[in-house]
Design a protein around this motif. Structure first.
Motif, short mmCIF file in Angstrom:
data_model
loop_
_atom_site.label_atom_id
_atom_site.label_comp_id
_atom_site.label_asym_id
_atom_site.label_seq_id
_atom_site.Cartn_x
_atom_site.Cartn_y
_atom_site.Cartn_z
N CYS A 66 0.87 -1.36 0.40
CA CYS A 66 0.03 0.19 -0.24
C CYS A 66 0.77 1.18 -0.06
N CYS A 67 2.04 1.15 0.49
CA CYS A 67 2.76 3.11 1.02
C CYS A 67 3.79 3.14 -0.27
N PRO A 68 4.34 1.82 -0.78
CA PRO A 68 4.50 2.46 -2.43
C PRO A 68 3.49 2.88 -2.89
N MET A 69 2.35 2.30 -3.41
CA MET A 69 1.70 2.01 -4.56
C MET A 69 1.10 3.98 -3.90
N ASN A 129 9.58 3.82 0.86
CA ASN A 129 8.97 3.71 1.40
C ASN A 129 8.46 4.89 1.98
N ARG A 130 8.64 6.17 1.67
CA ARG A 130 8.34 7.63 2.46
C ARG A 130 7.30 6.95 3.22
N GLY A 131 6.67 7.51 3.52
CA GLY A 131 6.04 7.79 4.78
C GLY A 131 4.98 6.03 5.07
N MET A 132 5.83 5.18 5.72
CA MET A 132 5.44 4.18 6.30
C MET A 132 4.56 3.85 7.11
N LEU A 133 5.56 4.43 8.11
CA LEU A 133 4.88 4.69 9.34
C LEU A 133 3.62 5.33 9.78
N THR A 134 3.43 6.18 9.06
CA THR A 134 2.32 6.80 9.12
C THR A 134 1.17 6.59 8.34
N THR A 135 1.83 5.25 7.10
CA THR A 135 0.25 4.61 6.85
C THR A 135 0.39 3.34 7.57
N LEU A 136 1.08 2.48 7.68
CA LEU A 136 0.49 1.61 9.43
C LEU A 136 0.21 2.22 10.52
N ILE A 137 0.29 3.90 10.50
CA ILE A 137 -0.40 4.17 12.25
C ILE A 137 -1.85 4.01 11.58
N ARG A 138 -1.92 4.47 9.52
CA ARG A 138 -3.29 5.14 9.00
C ARG A 138 -4.04 3.36 9.32
N TYR A 147 -8.01 10.08 9.45
CA TYR A 147 -7.96 10.90 8.47
C TYR A 147 -6.78 11.97 8.63
N PRO A 148 -6.82 12.25 10.70
CA PRO A 148 -5.34 12.88 10.42
C PRO A 148 -4.37 12.94 9.46
N VAL A 149 -4.18 11.04 10.10
CA VAL A 149 -2.65 10.77 10.47
C VAL A 149 -2.74 10.57 8.35
N ASP A 150 -4.03 10.52 7.88
CA ASP A 150 -4.01 10.43 6.29
C ASP A 150 -3.35 11.82 5.28
N VAL A 151 -3.36 13.04 6.32
CA VAL A 151 -3.33 13.90 5.42
C VAL A 151 -1.95 14.20 6.08
N ILE A 152 -1.49 13.83 7.38
CA ILE A 152 -0.17 13.74 7.17
C ILE A 152 1.16 12.94 6.75
N TYR A 154 9.39 19.26 5.48
CA TYR A 154 9.99 18.11 6.83
C TYR A 154 10.80 17.58 7.32
N ALA A 155 11.42 17.52 7.87
CA ALA A 155 12.68 16.59 8.56
C ALA A 155 11.65 15.68 9.48
N SER A 156 10.35 15.42 9.50
CA SER A 156 10.39 14.15 10.03
C SER A 156 8.70 13.83 10.18
N ILE A 157 8.17 12.52 10.83
CA ILE A 157 6.94 13.27 11.39
C ILE A 157 6.16 14.31 12.20
N ALA A 158 6.49 14.57 12.89
CA ALA A 158 6.23 15.54 14.36
C ALA A 158 6.62 16.42 13.60
N ASP A 159 7.58 17.52 12.89
CA ASP A 159 8.09 18.29 12.06
C ASP A 159 6.84 18.37 11.19
N CYS A 160 6.21 17.06 11.35
CA CYS A 160 5.69 17.69 9.94
C CYS A 160 4.04 18.57 10.20
N VAL A 161 3.75 17.96 11.72
CA VAL A 161 2.26 18.09 12.41
C VAL A 161 2.94 19.20 12.75
N ARG A 162 3.86 19.48 13.02
CA ARG A 162 3.98 20.91 14.21
C ARG A 162 4.69 22.15 13.30
#
Length: 312
Positions: A108-111, A153-162, A210-215, A230-238
């Motif tokens: 799902c993530c690479p797709m 695999n950019r965004g893999m962790l956020t994809t997993l969380i979602r 949904y909030p995770v999907d935005v990030i 963005y340097a990381s997930i936290a940086d993107c959220v901030r």
């Protein structure tokens, strides 16, 4: 046959829902200082006017390419998890769905990365003069050559969380609704009931994550112009919250919810019809009636139609 039914149903869901997904991604990623779109319907109108109807289907090759593999993973994991858990209960449906959601992230993530990059390509242009990517496969190859395995695999962790809780909520909601409204095989209006249960399950799943999907979308679109914001997930959220407030997490939500119901309804209808046809054919060959499942959840309709599913 469940696998084949899921593939056909998922493909039908992608065709119905991809235009809404394109609008969602455009709204999630657009520059807040110089927004191109005022809202969901303005985005639809702008894409059609500036890029033609085909603009709404940019990046559709990626979810179509990954569809078979995702369905195979989801059906295999969800079915085996339910057998391992032993009892068909709402909680076990959640756990089995969560397991399926987590494992299918590998595809799902690479797709979704390729889909997002292609959806942003040629924004506002009827005929793009500079195409960075020819198609989904070319997109992933170019990203791999430039950024390596980590890049695709950019965004893999956020994809997993979602996906993990999202699939759990999807199967849980579907199970609860089908039990509540009475979706036994011989019940009246079974198909409309399944359509309703599937559509509402998709909506519930998206609302829960949904909030995770935005990030995730912002991280996967980051670096398209050669500069990483963005340097990381936290940086993107901030950065997102600081610049746009907490309402940033609802960007594109209207388009997503408009998409969720018909996509999941289409998927459920297609899966149900294919399975009914298969059972009737098997019954005819054996000259006896095939035993139907005791509960509609055993149809194992594909929950990934939300992300591509989509789905979210």
């Amino acid at each position: 046959m469940d696998f084949l039914a899921g593939c056909i149903g998922g493909a039908a869901g992608v065709l119905v829902g991809h235009p809404f997904d394109t609008v969602k991604v455009r709204l999630q990623i657009q520059n807040v200082d110089k927004p191109l779109y005022r809202g969901t319907f303005h985005c639809f109108q702008s894409i059609i006017r500036q890029e033609s109807m085909l603009g709404l289907y940019k990046g559709i090759g990626s979810p179509m390419m990954g569809l078979t593999f995702i369905n195979a993973i989801v059906f295999g994991v969800q079915g085996n998890a339910m057998r391992y858990l032993g009892r068909d209960t709402p909680m076990n449906q959640f756990l089995a769905g969560a397991a399926a959601g987590a494992i299918q992230c590998v595809i799902c993530c690479p797709m979704e990365l390729a889909k997002t990059r292609l959806q942003m390509q040629g924004t506002g242009e009827r005929k793009s003069t500079r195409k960075l990517y020819k198609n989904s496969l070319d997109c992933l190859v170019r990203i791999y050559n430039r950024e390596g395995f980590r890049g695709i695999n950019r965004g893999m962790l956020t994809t997993l969380i979602r996906e993990t809780p999202g699939f759990g909520v999807y199967f849980l909601t579907y199970d609860v609704l089908t039990r509540a409204i009475g979706c036994e095989p011989d019940a009246p209006f079974m198909i409309p009931k399944l359509l309703f249960a599937g559509g509402m399950s998709g909506i519930a799943s998206w609302l829960s994550t949904y909030p995770v999907d935005v990030i995730k979308s912002r991280l996967q679109a980051d670096g398209v112009g050669g500069v990483n914001q963005y340097a990381s997930i936290a940086d993107c959220v901030r950065q997102s919250v600081k610049k746009e407030g907490y309402m940033v997490f609802t960007r594109g939500l209207t388009s997503t919810l408009l998409r969720a119901f018909p996509v999941n309804a289409t998927t459920f209808a297609t899966v149900t019809l294919v399975l009914m046809w298969a059972r009737d054919r098997e019954a005819g060959q054996k000259d006896c009636e095939a035993a139907p499942p005791t509960h509609p959840a055993q149809l194992q309709a594909p929950g990934q139609a939300q992300a591509q599913v989509s789905s979210f």
